[in-house]
Design a protein around this motif. Structure first.
Motif: not given
Length: 352
Positions: A227, A239, A272, A276, A299, A305, A307
C-alpha cells in the motif's frame, strides 16, 4: 504567479523528474501561472539577457520527456552540458529562481529530495514547495528515518545498517537473516532495492548495491499487500494497492504501462483504510514533513501495517500515486498542483 519548476538534475531518477516537472509546469500554466521548467543540472546556457521573458516562453520550455525501462546514463548527461564543471547547478538556474514568486521542486533523488536545493533556496530567501531542507534530508536517508520511526513507536520491519566493502560480501551473505530486503540508504524509484530469495541471490544483491555507496540498509522482508498513502496538508488520501505483473515492483514496473496493477482506492476495509491513513500522517509528522508526502507500507496477513519508508518529494507524473489518490477524492491534477503551491506559499520557513 511566476513559478520556476525545477526538474531533471543529476540523479538516477532524472527521467522521472523531467516527466514530473513537465506535467506540473503545464498544469500550472493551464491554471494561469507564468510557469517555466528549468533543468537543475543543464540550466539555461542560451538564456536571454532578460530572464523575465522566459516566464512567457512557449509551453514553458517543457521538454518531450519520457521514462525508459532503464535509469538514465548520467555520464552522458554530464557530457551534454557545454559548460562542463563539477557544479550540480547549471548556468543561470539560481538567477531565474531569484525572480520567481515560488519554486516548485519537481526533482527526485540526489540534490532534490535530499534537502540540498532546499537549503540553497532557504539561503536565497526564495519560497519553494514541499518540505524544508532538514526534513527532506532526514526522509531521504532511510537509516535516519528508521531511527526516528523506531523512537516514535511507528511499526517498521527490523533493520540494520551496514557499511562494508566487496571483501565483506561473502561473510555477510552467509550471516544475514533471510528473507530480507537489501537497499541503498538514499535511493528512490525502486533503484538500488533488491529482494533476494536465497543466499546466492543475497550475495549478488550485496555486490550490486555497492554501486550506490557503501552504506546499505538490510531489513526483514514482510510479506503482504503493498500500500502507499499520500498526505496532503493535514489529511491523508485513499491508499493505493500495487500488484506487480512480474515478481518485483522495480524501476520498470513502477513507470511502464501494464507492468503493475494499481487499485485506488485499495480494496481494503474501512478500518484498514483509516489505519493506513493515520499511519501515513504519523510518519509525515514524525519526520517533520510539510505540505505533501507519500508513505509506503505493507499490510500483512494478520492485518498489521508496517511502514517501509516515506517520500518527501513523491512522483508527480500525471499517472503517479499522489495524483491518483487526489483524483479519488475529486481533485484534478491541475487542482493538486495548485494546492501544493498554495499550501507551500503559506509556510513560514524556519531558519536554522
Amino acid at each position: 504567479m511566476k513559478i520556476v519548476v525545477l526538474a531533471g538534475g543529476l540523479s538516477s531518477e532524472r527521467a522521472v523528474s523531467l516527466v514530473t516537472g513537465s506535467g506540473v509546469c503545464r498544469a500550472l500554466r493551464a491554471r494561469g501561472h507564468r510557469a517555466v521548467l528549468v533543468d537543475l543540472y543543464l540550466g539555461l546556457p542560451d538564456a536571454p539577457a532578460d530572464l523575465e521573458t522566459l516566464f512567457d516562453a512557449p509551453d514553458g520550455l517543457c521538454p518531450s520527456a519520457r521514462i525508459d525501462t532503464q535509469a538514465p546514463d548520467l555520464e552522458a548527461v554530464k557530457r551534454s552540458r557545454p559548460s562542463g564543471g563539477d557544479s550540480h547547478i547549471g548556468p543561470r538556474v539560481l538567477d531565474i529562481c531569484a525572480l520567481a514568486d515560488v519554486v516548485f521542486i519537481g526533482l527526485h533523488g540526489q540534490d532534490g529530495e535530499d534537502g540540498r536545493i532546499q537549503a540553497v533556496l532557504d539561503l536565497m530567501g526564495v519560497p519553494y514547495t514541499g518540505s524544508g531542507h532538514l526534513a527532506s534530508a532526514v526522509a531521504m536517508d532511510k537509516a535516519v528515518s528508521k531511527q526516528i520511526m523506531d523512537s516514535a513507536g511507528i511499526p517498521t520491519p527490523k533493520w540494520q545498517l551496514l557499511d562494508y566493502t566487496s571483501a565483506d560480501v561473502e561473510r555477510l551473505a552467509a550471516e544475514l537473516p533471510m528473507p530480507c530486503v537489501v537497499k541503498t540508504v538514499g535511493g528512490g524509484s525502486s533503484l538500488g532495492v533488491y529482494l533476494p530469495e536465497d543466499r546466492p541471490a543475497l550475495k549478488e544483491a550485496l555486490e550490486q548495491v555497492l554501486r550506490y555507496g557503501s552504506r546499505v540498509l538490510v531489513e526483514e522482508r514482510i510479506f503482504g499487500r503493498e500500500l502507499t498513502v499520500a498526505v496532503l496538508g493535514e489529511r491523508w488520501l485513499p491508499a493505493v494497492e500495487t500488484v506487480p505483473a512480474g515478481k518485483d515492483f522495480d524501476y520498470a514496473a513502477k513507470y511502464q504501462a501494464g507492468a503493475a496493477e494499481e487499485t485506488c482506492p485499495a480494496h481494503i476495509t474501512d478500518a484498514e483504510m483509516t489505519a493506513a491513513g493515520e499511519l501515513a500522517l504519523r510518519v509525515h509528522r514524525a519526520l517533520g514533513l510539510e505540505v505533501y508526502s507519500r508513505t509506503d507500507m505493507i499490510l500483512d496477513k494478520d492485518g498489521q501495517l508496517w511502514c517501509l519508508e516515506a517520500n518527501s518529494l513523491p512522483g508527480m507524473t500525471p499517472t503517479s500515486f499522489v495524483p491518483k489518490e487526489a483524483a479519488a477524492v475529486g481533485m484534478s491534477y491541475e487542482e493538486l498542483c495548485e494546492e501544493i503551491v498554495r499550501q507551500s506559499c503559506q509556510l513560514k520557513r524556519r531558519a536554522y
